[in-house]
Design a protein around this motif. Structure first.
Motif: not given
Length: 229
Positions: A61-81
């Motif tokens: 019930a959590v994704t990369v975008g909604t995972d509050d414990d994974g801001p680094g992963l969201r940053l990596a996704v945005v940086a890659t795009a």
């Protein structure tokens, strides 16, 4: 609502933007075989990442975008795009904008050279019979300059003996054809010829100037009259 926006931004739009950028790079490059392979692999990884993301969403019930414990992963996704989009912009600019600018610059340059050579070839002063020839040959290749001097030597001698003066000015000049290493320019001139004791004669002259690019410099290869039909 907040989670929906995060899913849209990080889980959908970011991968879609990266894939679109990769495809755009392929279009700009003309799809060389090496990029077909690279693009296929990267797009497959992006799609697999989205699939894994939503499989985990169903389980945890959590994704990369909604995972509050994974801001680094969201940053990596945005940086890659972002990196993919920047690369697409740079490649597009290099492949499409710069060649257009080079074509415009080359067209302007060959038109100016052709006009100068055409005017010089139709200009003659008895006091300095070789000045216009020297000016024209300075913009020609070595072989073309030698041929031009040989062709106009007898003409210059005859005009000098009769004290004939000739002057030409460009009315219009346009590129007929141009490529990376060759160009053809049509030049229309108004020429005036005068000699002692006779009224000046005016005529319209049309010349075709062929040029080539050698070591990054445009030089004239041939000057020939355009015959009307």
């Amino acid at each position: 609502m907040r989670n929906r926006l995060r899913v849209l931004a990080f889980d959908l739009l970011a991968p879609a933007a990266a894939i679109a950028a990769l495809i755009y790079v392929g279009v700009a490059l003309g799809w060389p075989l090496w990029w077909v392979s690279v693009c296929s692999v990267l797009c497959l990884l992006a799609v697999q990442g989205v699939i894994v993301d939503f499989v985990l969403a169903r389980r945890d019930a959590v994704t990369v975008g909604t995972d509050d414990d994974g801001p680094g992963l969201r940053l990596a996704v945005v940086a890659t795009a972002t990196a993919a989009l920047v690369a697409a912009v740079v490649v597009g600019y290099t492949q499409w904008t710069l060649p257009d600018r080079t074509l415009r610059d080359d067209s302007t340059e060959v038109t100016g050279i052709a006009s100068s050579v055409a005017e010089a070839s139709a200009t003659f002063t008895p006091q300095n019979p070789t000045s216009s020839i020297d000016r024209a040959t300075g913009m020609m290749s070595a072989a073309s300059a030698e041929r031009f001097k040989n062709e106009f030597a007898a003409v210059a001698k005859d005009l000098a003996s009769r004290k004939v003066s000739a002057q030409a000015s460009t009315v219009s000049a346009g590129v007929e054809a141009i490529g990376p290493d060759a160009a053809s320019v049509a030049v229309i001139m108004r020429g005036t010829q005068s000699s002692p004791g006779k009224p000046a004669e005016t005529a319209v002259l049309a010349l075709r100037v062929a040029l080539s690019k050698t070591d990054g410099r445009w030089v004239v290869e041939d000057v020939s009259p355009i015959h009307s039909r």
